[in-house]
Every structure is written in C-alpha cells, then in structure tokens.
Design a protein around this motif. Structure first.
Motif, PDB file in Angstrom:
ATOM      1  N   VAL A   1      -2.439  47.092  42.044  1.00  0.00           N
ATOM      2  CA  VAL A   1      -2.222  46.075  41.024  1.00  0.00           C
ATOM      3  C   VAL A   1      -3.589  45.609  40.550  1.00  0.00           C
ATOM      4  O   VAL A   1      -4.427  45.190  41.353  1.00  0.00           O
ATOM      5  N   VAL A   2      -3.807  45.700  39.245  1.00  0.00           N
ATOM      6  CA  VAL A   2      -5.025  45.191  38.620  1.00  0.00           C
ATOM      7  C   VAL A   2      -4.562  44.226  37.540  1.00  0.00           C
ATOM      8  O   VAL A   2      -3.931  44.640  36.570  1.00  0.00           O
ATOM      9  N   GLY A   3      -4.809  42.950  37.751  1.00  0.00           N
ATOM     10  CA  GLY A   3      -4.287  41.935  36.836  1.00  0.00           C
ATOM     11  C   GLY A   3      -2.770  41.935  36.908  1.00  0.00           C
ATOM     12  O   GLY A   3      -2.190  41.734  37.962  1.00  0.00           O
ATOM     13  N   GLU A   4      -2.121  42.210  35.771  1.00  0.00           N
ATOM     14  CA  GLU A   4      -0.657  42.286  35.708  1.00  0.00           C
ATOM     15  C   GLU A   4      -0.192  43.726  35.522  1.00  0.00           C
ATOM     16  O   GLU A   4       0.918  43.976  35.056  1.00  0.00           O
ATOM     17  N   THR A   5      -1.034  44.667  35.894  1.00  0.00           N
ATOM     18  CA  THR A   5      -0.792  46.072  35.610  1.00  0.00           C
ATOM     19  C   THR A   5      -0.661  46.880  36.897  1.00  0.00           C
ATOM     20  O   THR A   5      -1.435  46.691  37.834  1.00  0.00           O
ATOM     21  N   LEU A   6       0.303  47.803  36.906  1.00  0.00           N
ATOM     22  CA  LEU A   6       0.428  48.748  38.008  1.00  0.00           C
ATOM     23  C   LEU A   6      -0.587  49.858  37.815  1.00  0.00           C
ATOM     24  O   LEU A   6      -0.751  50.371  36.709  1.00  0.00           O
TER      25      LEU A   6
END
Length: 116
Positions: A43-48
């Motif tokens: 998970v990076v920020g709100e991203t998979l």
C-alpha cells in the motif's frame, strides 16, 4: 507519506481468506506485504501496489484503476499500481492478490544488504 489503513486491513483479510501468511514491512513510504521473504503486494498512499508476472503486465494495465508503477520516476515492469476504483469490490482486490500470489514462487528475492 502515510498509507491507507483501511486498504491495509482489507489486504490482511484477503490474504487470510486465501490462507496465506504475509509479513508486513514498512518501506517506500508505505506498507509492504512479504510472502516467502519476497515483496508480494503493498500500500502506497491509497493505492495497491501489486507485484505480478511481467508476462501479464500489459493485460493487467487494461483493468480498471490499474496503471504503471512509476514510483522511481520510470515504469517498473511487473509492478502495477491499482487505484481505489479498481479494488472497490472485495472480488477485485482478491483478483489482484491472487495475481501477486501466483507470481510469488517465481519472483526473485531482493539481495540482502550487508550490515556495516
């Protein structure tokens, strides 16, 4: 950069449903899920972040919410970012996690750095 705790929880639950044990490691400003000591998803920020078979890379990019992982400023083949719209449904998240797990046995482990 903080990472989305809700998405992290969904990934944990997804791996649990697939009967997979994943170690968690904070890195790259986010959270990485390691399977068999190899980066599998994150998970990076709100991203998979999904580590998938490079042979499926172009096909994966055609899915909703998927885009090149350009964390370093240039695309990394075999790594895909998936925005929330592409993993809104649990079945969509499970699809991506399964792609990651399918590739994991063939993925190369990163070289360990020697301690100084």
């Amino acid at each position: 950069m903080a990472y989305d705790e809700h998405l992290s929880d969904r990934i944990r639950q997804g791996f649990a449903e697939l009967h997979v044990t994943a170690a968690e490691k904070k890195m790259m400003g986010g959270l990485c899920f390691m399977v068999n000591d190899k980066m599998c998803a994150g998970v990076v920020g709100e991203t998979l972040m999904a580590r998938i078979d490079p042979a499926l890379y172009e096909q994966a990019l055609s899915r909703p919410g998927a885009r090149e992982m350009d964390f370093t400023g240039r695309p990394m083949k075999g790594f895909v970012f998936v925005d929330l719209e592409g993993i809104d449904e649990d079945a969509d998240l499970q699809y991506w996690l399964q792609l990651c797990l399918d590739y994991n046995p063939r993925a190369r482990a990163s070289r360990r750095r020697k301690s100084a």
